[in-house]
Design a protein around this motif. Structure first.
Motif, PDB file in Angstrom:
ATOM      1  N   LYS A  38       2.722 -70.886  25.160  1.00  0.00           N
ATOM      2  CA  LYS A  38       2.191 -72.230  25.328  1.00  0.00           C
ATOM      3  C   LYS A  38       2.184 -72.956  23.979  1.00  0.00           C
ATOM      4  N   PRO A  39       2.549 -74.236  23.901  1.00  0.00           N
ATOM      5  CA  PRO A  39       2.633 -75.227  24.970  1.00  0.00           C
ATOM      6  C   PRO A  39       3.952 -75.254  25.744  1.00  0.00           C
ATOM      7  N   ALA A  40       4.876 -74.342  25.450  1.00  0.00           N
ATOM      8  CA  ALA A  40       6.070 -74.231  26.290  1.00  0.00           C
ATOM      9  C   ALA A  40       5.650 -73.763  27.681  1.00  0.00           C
ATOM     10  N   PRO A  41       6.412 -74.093  28.708  1.00  0.00           N
ATOM     11  CA  PRO A  41       5.992 -73.803  30.087  1.00  0.00           C
ATOM     12  C   PRO A  41       6.331 -72.401  30.559  1.00  0.00           C
ATOM     13  N   ASP A  42       6.922 -71.566  29.709  1.00  0.00           N
ATOM     14  CA  ASP A  42       7.525 -70.308  30.152  1.00  0.00           C
ATOM     15  C   ASP A  42       6.594 -69.434  30.990  1.00  0.00           C
ATOM     16  N   VAL A  43       5.349 -69.247  30.530  1.00  0.00           N
ATOM     17  CA  VAL A  43       4.452 -68.328  31.227  1.00  0.00           C
ATOM     18  C   VAL A  43       4.071 -68.877  32.596  1.00  0.00           C
ATOM     19  N   TYR A  44       3.922 -70.191  32.711  1.00  0.00           N
ATOM     20  CA  TYR A  44       3.608 -70.777  34.016  1.00  0.00           C
ATOM     21  C   TYR A  44       4.823 -70.771  34.939  1.00  0.00           C
ATOM     22  N   ALA A  53       1.443 -77.064  28.580  1.00  0.00           N
ATOM     23  CA  ALA A  53       2.296 -76.029  29.177  1.00  0.00           C
ATOM     24  C   ALA A  53       2.383 -76.208  30.683  1.00  0.00           C
ATOM     25  N   GLY A  54       1.248 -76.452  31.325  1.00  0.00           N
ATOM     26  CA  GLY A  54       1.249 -76.649  32.766  1.00  0.00           C
ATOM     27  C   GLY A  54       2.025 -77.882  33.183  1.00  0.00           C
ATOM     28  N   VAL A  55       1.830 -78.969  32.460  1.00  0.00           N
ATOM     29  CA  VAL A  55       2.559 -80.202  32.755  1.00  0.00           C
ATOM     30  C   VAL A  55       4.055 -79.993  32.574  1.00  0.00           C
ATOM     31  N   ALA A  56       4.438 -79.289  31.502  1.00  0.00           N
ATOM     32  CA  ALA A  56       5.861 -79.031  31.248  1.00  0.00           C
ATOM     33  C   ALA A  56       6.484 -78.179  32.353  1.00  0.00           C
ATOM     34  N   VAL A 104      -2.309 -80.360  36.674  1.00  0.00           N
ATOM     35  CA  VAL A 104      -3.243 -79.600  35.832  1.00  0.00           C
ATOM     36  C   VAL A 104      -4.634 -80.208  35.924  1.00  0.00           C
ATOM     37  N   TRP A 105      -5.601 -79.361  36.245  1.00  0.00           N
ATOM     38  CA  TRP A 105      -7.013 -79.730  36.167  1.00  0.00           C
ATOM     39  C   TRP A 105      -7.582 -79.074  34.923  1.00  0.00           C
ATOM     40  N   ALA A 141      -3.131 -85.167  27.086  1.00  0.00           N
ATOM     41  CA  ALA A 141      -2.154 -84.079  27.168  1.00  0.00           C
ATOM     42  C   ALA A 141      -1.498 -83.985  28.540  1.00  0.00           C
ATOM     43  N   GLY A 142      -2.109 -84.647  29.546  1.00  0.00           N
ATOM     44  CA  GLY A 142      -1.492 -84.687  30.861  1.00  0.00           C
ATOM     45  C   GLY A 142      -2.332 -84.180  32.008  1.00  0.00           C
ATOM     46  N   ALA A 143      -3.587 -83.784  31.744  1.00  0.00           N
ATOM     47  CA  ALA A 143      -4.453 -83.337  32.836  1.00  0.00           C
ATOM     48  C   ALA A 143      -4.673 -84.484  33.824  1.00  0.00           C
ATOM     49  N   SER A 144      -4.618 -84.168  35.115  1.00  0.00           N
ATOM     50  CA  SER A 144      -4.828 -85.209  36.121  1.00  0.00           C
ATOM     51  C   SER A 144      -6.305 -85.499  36.325  1.00  0.00           C
TER      52      SER A 144
END
Length: 219
Positions: A144-150, A176-179, A184-185, A200-203
């Motif tokens: 993270k913040p890369a999305p790989d793990v998600y 990471a979640g957004v990517a 994302v909450w 960062a992109g949380a909804s």
């Protein structure tokens, strides 16, 4: 419910590990020459991995960050967590609700090493929900913040990223979640970080993990 899978971060979302981990880290960094308060250490390191901050640590301490130092840190950290780790209030109800709402399509996707994640989940009696569905950023090409793990967690569940809900507590994790294409909450028990999490992109931002069951029924 519109989400086909729900993916949880671990530290700060399911387990109250950050103060324990960062106290060990702060003490060891001070002994190496980088002095700061616990609050300063958490502000800098929460959401990051120690090994990925090698250059900064070496610049601040004037010493190489060796594998022996890291191994000592991991050992001391694990002991502190084993001795004193507690579950985030409301996390058990949140995980149960997510499990029920998705018919078991949940996972834990953390930037931490697998041993730490599984040890912590076992310590607070949550591992049973995630057996075979724990994903570590240490095992990915990028953390993270890369999305790989998600993306790895979503792929294992055979659910596209855009049909996943991610529950995070840091800007690094939110990104990471957004990517990964997920909604994302952001769990934020204190209001001070809300603006950064939303940027960062949380909804949405919520205060209490015990609110998750009700939030899920509303979507």
């Amino acid at each position: 419910m519109k989400f086909e899978a729900i993916l949880f971060d671990c530290d700060g979302v399911l387990v109250d590990s950050e103060p324990l981990t960062n106290q060990v880290l702060r003490d060891m960094l001070e002994a190496s020459g980088w002095s700061m308060t616990l609050a300063e250490c958490m502000a800098y390191f929460v959401g990051k991995t120690v090994r990925e901050e090698r250059a900064e640590i070496e610049a601040r301490t004037g010493q190489p960050l060796t594998q022996d130092w890291l191994n000592d840190f991991y050992q001391r950290r694990n002991q502190a967590l084993s001795d004193a780790l507690t579950v985030i209030p409301g996390a058990r109800a949140a995980v149960q609700a997510a499990h029920d709402a998705t018919r078991g399509r949940i996972a834990c996707a953390s930037g931490a090493d697998r041993f730490k994640v599984e040890m912590q989940l076992h310590k607070v009696d949550l591992l049973g929900f995630f057996v075979g569905r724990v994903f570590s950023g240490h095992e990915m090409p990028r953390s993270k913040p890369a999305p790989d793990v998600y993306l790895a967690a979503a792929g294992h569940l055979n659910v596209p990223g855009h049909q996943c809900l991610v529950i995070e507590d840091t800007t690094v994790g939110v990104k990471a979640g957004v990517a990964a294409g997920a909604t994302v909450w952001a769990y934020s028990p204190q209001a001070v970080g809300d603006a950064a999490l939303l940027l960062a992109g949380a909804s949405q931002v919520f205060r209490d993990m015990a609110d998750v069951p009700g939030l899920l029924t509303a979507v």
